[in-house]
Motif scaffolding. Structure first.
Motif, PDB file in Angstrom:
ATOM      1  N   ASP A 203      54.466 -50.912 -40.716  1.00 33.11           N
ATOM      2  CA  ASP A 203      54.458 -51.905 -39.630  1.00 33.11           C
ATOM      3  C   ASP A 203      53.247 -51.745 -38.719  1.00 33.11           C
ATOM      4  O   ASP A 203      53.196 -52.354 -37.651  1.00 33.11           O
ATOM      5  CB  ASP A 203      55.749 -51.806 -38.810  1.00 33.11           C
ATOM      6  CG  ASP A 203      55.891 -50.465 -38.115  1.00 33.11           C
ATOM      7  OD1 ASP A 203      55.123 -49.540 -38.447  1.00 33.11           O
ATOM      8  OD2 ASP A 203      56.769 -50.329 -37.253  1.00 33.11           O
ATOM      9  N   ALA A 204      52.278 -50.910 -39.124  1.00 32.74           N
ATOM     10  CA  ALA A 204      51.006 -50.684 -38.429  1.00 32.74           C
ATOM     11  C   ALA A 204      51.107 -49.715 -37.258  1.00 32.74           C
ATOM     12  O   ALA A 204      50.087 -49.387 -36.655  1.00 32.74           O
ATOM     13  CB  ALA A 204      50.376 -51.994 -37.962  1.00 32.74           C
ATOM     14  N   THR A 205      52.304 -49.248 -36.898  1.00 40.56           N
ATOM     15  CA  THR A 205      52.391 -48.173 -35.919  1.00 40.56           C
ATOM     16  C   THR A 205      51.930 -46.875 -36.573  1.00 40.56           C
ATOM     17  O   THR A 205      51.800 -46.792 -37.794  1.00 40.56           O
ATOM     18  CB  THR A 205      53.820 -48.024 -35.378  1.00 40.56           C
ATOM     19  OG1 THR A 205      54.720 -47.783 -36.465  1.00 40.56           O
ATOM     20  CG2 THR A 205      54.249 -49.295 -34.646  1.00 40.56           C
ATOM     21  N   ARG A 206      51.686 -45.838 -35.764  1.00 39.07           N
ATOM     22  CA  ARG A 206      51.098 -44.609 -36.264  1.00 39.07           C
ATOM     23  C   ARG A 206      52.115 -43.467 -36.253  1.00 39.07           C
ATOM     24  O   ARG A 206      52.996 -43.390 -35.406  1.00 39.07           O
ATOM     25  CB  ARG A 206      49.892 -44.204 -35.418  1.00 39.07           C
ATOM     26  CG  ARG A 206      48.816 -45.255 -35.264  1.00 39.07           C
ATOM     27  CD  ARG A 206      48.004 -45.475 -36.510  1.00 39.07           C
ATOM     28  NE  ARG A 206      47.286 -44.278 -36.935  1.00 39.07           N
ATOM     29  CZ  ARG A 206      46.492 -44.248 -38.001  1.00 39.07           C
ATOM     30  NH1 ARG A 206      46.318 -45.343 -38.736  1.00 39.07           N
ATOM     31  NH2 ARG A 206      45.876 -43.131 -38.342  1.00 39.07           N
ATOM     32  N   ALA A 207      51.962 -42.575 -37.225  1.00 35.95           N
ATOM     33  CA  ALA A 207      52.770 -41.355 -37.304  1.00 35.95           C
ATOM     34  C   ALA A 207      51.874 -40.243 -37.814  1.00 35.95           C
ATOM     35  O   ALA A 207      50.698 -40.457 -38.113  1.00 35.95           O
ATOM     36  CB  ALA A 207      53.981 -41.558 -38.204  1.00 35.95           C
ATOM     37  N   ALA A 208      52.436 -39.052 -37.913  1.00 35.88           N
ATOM     38  CA  ALA A 208      51.626 -37.917 -38.352  1.00 35.88           C
ATOM     39  C   ALA A 208      52.485 -36.897 -39.081  1.00 35.88           C
ATOM     40  O   ALA A 208      53.684 -36.756 -38.806  1.00 35.88           O
ATOM     41  CB  ALA A 208      50.935 -37.258 -37.161  1.00 35.88           C
ATOM     42  N   GLU A 209      51.847 -36.191 -40.020  1.00 41.16           N
ATOM     43  CA  GLU A 209      52.398 -34.979 -40.608  1.00 41.16           C
ATOM     44  C   GLU A 209      51.807 -33.813 -39.821  1.00 41.16           C
ATOM     45  O   GLU A 209      50.588 -33.757 -39.608  1.00 41.16           O
ATOM     46  CB  GLU A 209      52.007 -34.863 -42.084  1.00 41.16           C
ATOM     47  CG  GLU A 209      52.449 -36.042 -42.939  1.00 41.16           C
ATOM     48  CD  GLU A 209      53.956 -36.150 -43.043  1.00 41.16           C
ATOM     49  OE1 GLU A 209      54.584 -35.206 -43.558  1.00 41.16           O
ATOM     50  OE2 GLU A 209      54.508 -37.182 -42.594  1.00 41.16           O
ATOM     51  N   ILE A 210      52.649 -32.911 -39.385  1.00 42.25           N
ATOM     52  CA  ILE A 210      52.196 -31.833 -38.507  1.00 42.25           C
ATOM     53  C   ILE A 210      52.589 -30.480 -39.090  1.00 42.25           C
ATOM     54  O   ILE A 210      53.744 -30.274 -39.493  1.00 42.25           O
ATOM     55  CB  ILE A 210      52.778 -31.997 -37.093  1.00 42.25           C
ATOM     56  CG1 ILE A 210      52.216 -33.280 -36.457  1.00 42.25           C
ATOM     57  CG2 ILE A 210      52.472 -30.780 -36.221  1.00 42.25           C
ATOM     58  CD1 ILE A 210      52.725 -33.559 -35.065  1.00 42.25           C
ATOM     59  N   SER A 211      51.615 -29.582 -39.136  1.00 39.52           N
ATOM     60  CA  SER A 211      51.846 -28.206 -39.576  1.00 39.52           C
ATOM     61  C   SER A 211      51.648 -27.273 -38.389  1.00 39.52           C
ATOM     62  O   SER A 211      50.702 -27.433 -37.608  1.00 39.52           O
ATOM     63  CB  SER A 211      50.874 -27.828 -40.694  1.00 39.52           C
ATOM     64  OG  SER A 211      51.070 -28.637 -41.824  1.00 39.52           O
ATOM     65  N   LEU A 212      52.541 -26.295 -38.282  1.00 39.86           N
ATOM     66  CA  LEU A 212      52.434 -25.297 -37.227  1.00 39.86           C
ATOM     67  C   LEU A 212      52.447 -23.916 -37.872  1.00 39.86           C
ATOM     68  O   LEU A 212      53.330 -23.618 -38.686  1.00 39.86           O
ATOM     69  CB  LEU A 212      53.590 -25.422 -36.228  1.00 39.86           C
ATOM     70  CG  LEU A 212      53.751 -26.804 -35.577  1.00 39.86           C
ATOM     71  CD1 LEU A 212      54.987 -27.491 -36.117  1.00 39.86           C
ATOM     72  CD2 LEU A 212      53.822 -26.702 -34.071  1.00 39.86           C
ATOM     73  N   SER A 213      51.484 -23.100 -37.501  1.00 42.93           N
ATOM     74  CA  SER A 213      51.361 -21.759 -38.080  1.00 42.93           C
ATOM     75  C   SER A 213      51.241 -20.738 -36.959  1.00 42.93           C
ATOM     76  O   SER A 213      50.181 -20.595 -36.337  1.00 42.93           O
ATOM     77  CB  SER A 213      50.138 -21.688 -39.001  1.00 42.93           C
ATOM     78  OG  SER A 213      49.994 -20.381 -39.539  1.00 42.93           O
ATOM     79  N   ASP A 214      52.360 -20.078 -36.685  1.00 47.67           N
ATOM     80  CA  ASP A 214      52.390 -19.040 -35.652  1.00 47.67           C
ATOM     81  C   ASP A 214      51.838 -19.572 -34.329  1.00 47.67           C
ATOM     82  O   ASP A 214      51.052 -18.909 -33.642  1.00 47.67           O
ATOM     83  CB  ASP A 214      51.583 -17.822 -36.120  1.00 47.67           C
ATOM     84  CG  ASP A 214      52.066 -16.535 -35.454  1.00 47.67           C
ATOM     85  OD1 ASP A 214      53.269 -16.439 -35.148  1.00 47.67           O
ATOM     86  OD2 ASP A 214      51.228 -15.637 -35.225  1.00 47.67           O
ATOM     87  N   THR A 215      52.274 -20.773 -33.975  1.00 44.72           N
ATOM     88  CA  THR A 215      51.757 -21.465 -32.782  1.00 44.72           C
ATOM     89  C   THR A 215      52.566 -21.089 -31.551  1.00 44.72           C
ATOM     90  O   THR A 215      53.798 -21.122 -31.575  1.00 44.72           O
ATOM     91  CB  THR A 215      51.826 -22.982 -32.997  1.00 44.72           C
ATOM     92  OG1 THR A 215      51.080 -23.325 -34.167  1.00 44.72           O
ATOM     93  CG2 THR A 215      51.250 -23.712 -31.802  1.00 44.72           C
ATOM     94  N   GLN A 216      51.894 -20.749 -30.480  1.00 40.87           N
ATOM     95  CA  GLN A 216      52.582 -20.377 -29.246  1.00 40.87           C
ATOM     96  C   GLN A 216      53.319 -21.580 -28.673  1.00 40.87           C
ATOM     97  O   GLN A 216      52.811 -22.701 -28.672  1.00 40.87           O
ATOM     98  CB  GLN A 216      51.580 -19.831 -28.232  1.00 40.87           C
ATOM     99  CG  GLN A 216      52.235 -19.240 -26.989  1.00 40.87           C
ATOM    100  CD  GLN A 216      51.253 -18.487 -26.123  1.00 40.87           C
ATOM    101  OE1 GLN A 216      50.233 -18.020 -26.599  1.00 40.87           O
ATOM    102  NE2 GLN A 216      51.559 -18.375 -24.835  1.00 40.87           N
ATOM    103  N   ALA A 217      54.530 -21.348 -28.182  1.00 42.03           N
ATOM    104  CA  ALA A 217      55.382 -22.433 -27.711  1.00 42.03           C
ATOM    105  C   ALA A 217      56.182 -21.989 -26.500  1.00 42.03           C
ATOM    106  O   ALA A 217      56.399 -20.792 -26.277  1.00 42.03           O
ATOM    107  CB  ALA A 217      56.314 -22.893 -28.825  1.00 42.03           C
TER     108      ALA A 217
END
Length: 379
Positions: A203-217
């Motif tokens: 539908d032309a909206t945007r999304a993403a695949e996201i990878s996290l590697s030992d990311t501070q949170a």
């Protein structure tokens, strides 16, 4: 029950509809799609000026104290305009998590920035294997020396490509599909260990695949006790999507009626043929059924009983899916060949309607859930 809007709600409805009418015709939308963000930053700033970005947040947190009805009004107008800005991702989804899970200090830091239009958030929850199971989380979070770190893969993160921060669900304990042991964590989208791959949805909206590697949170709420919050926010999001769907369907119906009045065949407008009039009326009936269920979902969005709230959202999503199919298919067919082209807007409305049906469970999924729960009204 009185379903009339208050004076303030009517003013909100008029102002939002006027904004969309003036700034979101089909040609303008095409221009917004060509920007680097895939939407209009100028309009995002206008939403902030009008108070739309702070609408559902409490006044004590820097918002405007609106509720589910105000969100319904905005989302229906946005559905009519096929709005591209990440209002749903930032304000409804991520904002809902902040309202229900964040500490007072976190809300004081983040909500005024959202309301001002300077902070965009995205909820990174779905995973490839999960389908519609909200508890199916394999992303892991661990604490060491008072610092939390998150590792895992998230899929279909709405508006995640250009978000400033992410709210990530991660498991701190328990089995893969256990309701217990899931936490929510705030992550800087540009932090070390975060990688994002953005793409356009159908539908032309945007999304993403996201990878996290030992990311501070940073935890939101108590790590391990987030599932009820996630389920509640998803229910509120479904109510908002139902309202948007009503706007999408109403616009498809209006566009189709205009086409029936102007398209001529055999020397007269095709809208004069009774069989096509009947099909247009069937579209209207489907829209009104959807509107009733969208209003029901809005009224139930704040229900404290999670079981009753879930029943209501499932029933609304079923009707929205069925009505969306009916209205969309009729709109395409009554337009004939032009309805299938990328240059004409009715097909874009149908694509958005299809996306709405699939988000957080399609009609078949919710029908199975509702049947397992004993129906909308338990006996």
């Amino acid at each position: 029950m009185d379903f009339d809007l208050s004076e303030e709600q009517s003013l909100l409805k008029d102002s939002v509809e006027k904004l969309i009418l003036q700034n979101y015709d089909f040609e303008q939308r095409k221009k917004y799609l060509k920007t680097s963000e895939g939407f209009s930053p100028d309009l995002w700033a206008r939403y902030a000026e009008m108070g739309l970005l702070g609408l559902p947040f409490a006044e004590a947190d820097g918002g405007f104290g609106g509720g589910a009805v105000e969100t319904m009004i905005v989302m229906e107008a946005f559905g009519r305009g096929l709005v591209l800005e990440p209002y749903f991702a930032t304000v409804v989804l991520a904002g809902g998590l902040l309202r229900h899970a964040a500490s007072p200090a976190q809300r004081a830091e983040l909500i005024p920035a959202i309301a001002a239009g300077t902070l965009r958030l995205a909820f990174a929850h779905a995973e490839r294997q999960a389908r519609y199971d909200l508890a199916d989380v394999t992303t892991r979070a661990r604490e060491s020396a008072g610092v939390w770190r998150v590792s895992g893969e998230k899929s279909l993160v709405l508006a995640g490509e250009h978000a400033d921060r992410l709210i990530v669900s991660a498991r701190v304990s328990g089995a893969q599909r256990a309701h217990e042991g899931i936490g929510l964590f705030l992550v800087d989208a540009k932090a070390p260990g975060v990688s994002r791959r953005g793409y356009a949805l159908q539908d032309a909206t945007r999304a993403a695949e996201i990878s996290l590697s030992d990311t501070q949170a940073i935890p939101l709420g108590v790590p391990g006790e987030a599932f009820p919050v996630i389920a509640r926010v998803v229910d509120e999001a479904i109510a908002a999507l139902c309202a948007e769907a009503v706007g999408v369907m109403a616009a498809m119906h209006e566009v189709t009626l205009d086409y029936l009045r102007t398209r001529k065949q055999f020397g007269r407008a095709i809208g004069q043929f009774q069989v096509l009039q009947h099909r247009a009326v069937d579209m209207l009936v489907a829209i009104e059924q959807a509107r009733s269920m969208a209003m029901f979902a809005t009224m139930m969005a704040g229900e404290a009983d999670a079981t009753e709230r879930r029943r209501a959202m499932a029933a609304a999503k079923i009707q929205i899916g069925r009505s969306g199919h009916k209205v969309g298919q009729e709109a395409i067919q009554l337009h004939g060949g032009i309805g299938m082209t990328m240059e004409y807007k009715v097909g874009h409305y149908f694509k958005r309607m299809t996306m709405i049906e699939l988000l957080f469970g399609d009609a078949d999924h919710h029908l199975a859930e509702l049947a397992a729960a004993g129906g909308l009204i338990a006996v």
